[in-house]
Design a protein around this motif. Structure first.
Motif, mmCIF file in Angstrom:
data_model
loop_
_atom_site.group_PDB
_atom_site.id
_atom_site.type_symbol
_atom_site.label_atom_id
_atom_site.label_comp_id
_atom_site.label_asym_id
_atom_site.label_seq_id
_atom_site.Cartn_x
_atom_site.Cartn_y
_atom_site.Cartn_z
ATOM 1 N N PHE B 32 -3.389 3.227 0.663
ATOM 2 C CA PHE B 32 -2.049 3.773 0.169
ATOM 3 C C PHE B 32 -1.542 2.680 -0.961
ATOM 4 O O PHE B 32 -0.667 3.050 -2.149
ATOM 5 C CB PHE B 32 -1.200 3.664 1.321
ATOM 6 N N MET B 33 -0.897 1.167 -0.700
ATOM 7 C CA MET B 33 -1.165 0.661 -1.769
ATOM 8 C C MET B 33 -1.682 0.299 -3.210
ATOM 9 O O MET B 33 -0.470 0.139 -4.411
ATOM 10 C CB MET B 33 -0.895 -1.494 -1.302
ATOM 11 N N SER B 34 -2.800 0.755 -3.006
ATOM 12 C CA SER B 34 -3.130 0.901 -3.811
ATOM 13 C C SER B 34 -3.528 1.789 -5.503
ATOM 14 O O SER B 34 -3.008 1.989 -6.025
ATOM 15 C CB SER B 34 -5.443 1.067 -3.500
ATOM 16 N N GLU B 36 0.419 3.505 -4.944
ATOM 17 C CA GLU B 36 1.154 2.920 -5.906
ATOM 18 C C GLU B 36 0.846 2.497 -6.132
ATOM 19 O O GLU B 36 1.519 2.572 -7.762
ATOM 20 C CB GLU B 36 1.324 2.584 -4.413
ATOM 21 N N LEU B 37 -0.113 1.264 -6.685
ATOM 22 C CA LEU B 37 -0.475 0.197 -8.003
ATOM 23 C C LEU B 37 -0.584 1.831 -9.308
ATOM 24 O O LEU B 37 -0.581 1.103 -10.490
ATOM 25 C CB LEU B 37 -1.150 -0.271 -7.164
ATOM 26 N N LEU B 39 -0.241 4.722 -9.463
ATOM 27 C CA LEU B 39 1.189 5.520 -10.621
ATOM 28 C C LEU B 39 1.692 3.983 -10.974
ATOM 29 O O LEU B 39 2.059 4.768 -12.194
ATOM 30 C CB LEU B 39 2.014 6.075 -9.557
ATOM 31 N N ASN B 40 1.941 3.143 -10.683
ATOM 32 C CA ASN B 40 2.580 1.793 -11.369
ATOM 33 C C ASN B 40 2.109 1.946 -12.808
ATOM 34 O O ASN B 40 2.995 1.782 -13.517
ATOM 35 C CB ASN B 40 2.931 0.678 -10.480
ATOM 36 N N ALA B 69 7.251 8.916 -5.284
ATOM 37 C CA ALA B 69 6.218 7.680 -5.225
ATOM 38 C C ALA B 69 6.971 7.339 -3.690
ATOM 39 O O ALA B 69 6.103 7.324 -2.681
ATOM 40 C CB ALA B 69 6.086 6.899 -5.898
#
Lengths: 364, 100, 170
Positions: B32-34, B36-37, B39-40, B69
């Motif tokens: 999930f964090m990846s 977000e990365l 998207l960022n 997000a």
């Protein structure tokens, strides 16, 4: 960008940090003395006249205390957590204007470290970072009380941040700007606390929760969690948490003073700009005394009720207040704002009262 | 000033790291964090080009991406918590059966 | 020149923190690396004259989303996972595919390097909250309203998913 400007920034930052750190030390003394008076005690009065040297003695004691690190703790984060807690508390103060521009040594000097056009958003961003220190302290201590304290505080701070963020909105709307100086200058005839009293109340309540002060000091409720997130901390690391809490109290009070109580404005500021910092200081001290008074007066709220209050009472009320403020501005009837928002506030208080009465009957 | 190509290159590197995270890790939270990365990194390019063409549409779009997000994280984390309640794990390999 | 040095330092920080997120065994550390990464990207936004977006980035990503991640990690006690590897071919394949993607991006950047161009100096109120607000509430009003509906749906979804069923255990 000339070197004189950089020097000016460095000096202003140094002064700000110095003021915050001394302020923190003497705020602890002020709190102890004020609490003692409210509880009909005397309070610390031995070290120096009126106990004025007490903070020095406390600081020396904390420096020489043994620092313990639990064996199973996460060493890196355990050391980092107090630092992460202190830094946001200090840099939060950067956008607060202390006064109008003054001429000093032939230079025009603005009395704030940074005059951002997104000043209010900066405050929101930095205060939302502040939760990390507490969460990490709780987790890295490898202690169940500490972890529970950390989790409680993160849930609490996220919940009240919503109401806090919405409480900024009336000030932004009324001033038509996110720049702190513009917000202060827009309060010239009337402070925003007069135009939007309910918004101010929401802001003050939410900030109490945000700095974990009584009656919202759940993360360190000593009766249930020993000391919450800083159970395992001792010596200087503990002192850093202590410092962060009190520095945050000062900064939050100055933000409240700036947004709703006219900041550096006061009689005579137009002619003598040096009076600005003095007025701001007086307002901060009054707000701080209010916080201490609340601590002495109210018992701690139960945790589920705290969350219910944040989500079911404060957030809807903040939304209503935002709506009312926008309505008053669009209709160009500013008197409508205090009337309608006070009505909404009274309605909310009545509903909370009714709900509590029902619960009391159900129990009896 | 820095040419816009540098920003695009940095964003590409970050995106590839995000892709690697999704493909390599087994922890649903880190996957999930990846996301977000990634998207960022896309946001970074949007802002860089908004600056290049002096149009604010790119920044407004980043604003929308952030909202999406946030919504995605709220639902996704709720899903992970719900799965953890029944499976006692956040390993994506454990989530292979169709029955809860 | 100062800008270039600043960019390079920040770029290194961004890449290292992203790699830290990818490689750390402990989910709490991964989340913290990602927070640092988001903060670095926020600094990039400030360099690109987008202060509003930078502050929103810190508030939303670092302040809300990552705190939620940390909260869930700590609540579930899911920081350490035993490394299970049921698909032996997946790791090499993943690295290969990521390399392909990287090479592709690199080739495109190299082939179209002339198209880039430098930043001109921006107007003084570029990226100010007023300008973004005007745009958001005029031209992009419909998407804005749609996002609010999306957030509402997400909120309802999250509550429904995590709410304990009435009467049942847990």
């Amino acid at each position: 960008m000339d070197s004189a400007l950089i020097l000016e920034w460095v000096i202003k930052s140094a002064i700000l940090i110095f003021v915050l750190l001394t302020g923190f030390a003497y705020l602890t003394l002020f709190e102890r003395r004020a609490l003692a008076r409210i509880q009909v005690r005397i309070g610390p009065n031995r070290a120096g006249p009126f106990g004025l040297l007490q903070p020095v003695a406390d600081g020396l004691k904390l420096i020489f205390k043994e620092e313990l690190t639990p064996a199973e703790a996460d060493k890196v984060l355990f050391t980092l957590a107090p630092v992460v807690t202190v830094v946001p508390a200090l840099i939060l103060a950067a956008v607060i204007p202390w006064g109008r521009d003054v001429t000093l040594f032939g230079r025009q000097v603005s009395l704030s470290v940074a005059d951002l056009n997104v000043g209010v958003l900066y405050i929101m961003a930095v205060s939302s970072i502040a939760v990390y220190g507490i969460v990490l302290a709780g987790w890295s201590s490898n202690n169940k009380y500490a972890l529970l304290g950390g989790l409680r505080s993160s849930a609490q701070m996220i919940s009240y941040e919503l109401a806090l963020g919405l409480a900024f909105v009336p000030a932004i709307l009324l001033a038509d700007s996110m720049r702190m100086v513009d917000i202060v200058e827009a309060q010239h005839p009337w402070w925003f606390v007069v135009i939007q009293p309910v918004g101010t109340a929401i802001f003050l309540i939410a900030t109490l929760a945000e700095v974990n002060r009584a009656p919202f000091d759940m993360p360190e409720a000593e009766q249930e969690l020993t000391a919450g997130y800083h159970t395992e901390y001792s010596g200087m690391k503990f002192a850093l948490f202590f410092m962060a809490e009190y520095a945050k109290m000062i900064v939050i009070s100055s933000i409240a003073a700036t947004l709703f109580f006219g900041g550096y404005l006061g009689p005579g500021v137009d002619r003598y700009p040096w009076l600005g910092p003095l007025y701001l200081f007086i307002k901060i001290v009054i707000l701080l005394f209010g916080m201490i008074w609340l601590r002495a007066t109210f018992p701690r709220i139960r945790y589920d009720r705290l969350m219910a209050f944040g989500w079911k009472v404060l957030l809807p009320l903040a939304l209503a207040v935002t709506f009312i403020t926008a309505l008053g501005i669009v209709l160009e009837m500013l008197w409508l704002i205090p009337v309608l928002s006070l009505a909404a506030g009274l309605f909310t208080v009545a509903m909370v009262h009714r709900a509590l009465r029902r619960k009391a009957y159900a129990r009896a | 000033m820095v040419p816009v190509t540098y920003y695009v290159a940095l964003s590409a590197v970050l995106f590839v790291i995000g892709v690697l995270g999704v493909l390599l890790r087994r922890n649903a939270l880190i996957i999930f964090m990846s996301v977000e990365l990634m998207l960022n990194s896309a946001n970074l390019v949007f802002v860089a080009f908004a600056r290049l063409f002096e149009g604010l549409a790119g920044q407004v779009f980043v604003f929308f991406v952030m909202t999406v997000a946030a919504a995605e994280v709220a639902v996704g984390l709720a899903l992970i918590v719900a799965i953890f309640r029944s499976k006692r794990s956040v390993d994506v390999d454990q989530m292979s059966s169709l029955k809860g | 020149m100062t800008n270039l040095v600043l960019f390079l330092v920040l770029a290194v920080v961004a890449v290292v923190t992203a790699l830290g997120m990818l490689l750390s065994r402990n989910a709490v550390y991964a989340a913290l690396f990602l927070v640092l990464n988001f903060a670095t990207v926020a600094v990039f936004y400030i360099l690109l004259e987008a202060p509003f977006i930078a502050m929103t980035q810190v508030t939303v990503y670092a302040g809300a989303i990552m705190v939620l991640f940390l909260f869930v990690i700590m609540l579930l006690g899911a920081e350490r996972l035993p490394g299970t590897e049921p698909l032996p071919w997946q790791r090499p394949l993943a690295i290969f595919l990521a390399l392909v993607l990287a090479v592709e991006a690199g080739y495109l950047l190299f082939a179209r390097r002339a198209a880039g161009g430098m930043f001109a100096s921006a107007a003084p109120d570029f990226g100010s909250p007023q300008a973004i607000g005007t745009m958001l509430f005029n031209r992009y009003l419909l998407p804005f309203e749609v996002t609010s509906v999306l957030l509402l749906v997400a909120m309802v979804g999250a509550i429904v998913l995590t709410k304990k069923e009435k009467g049942g255990r847990e």
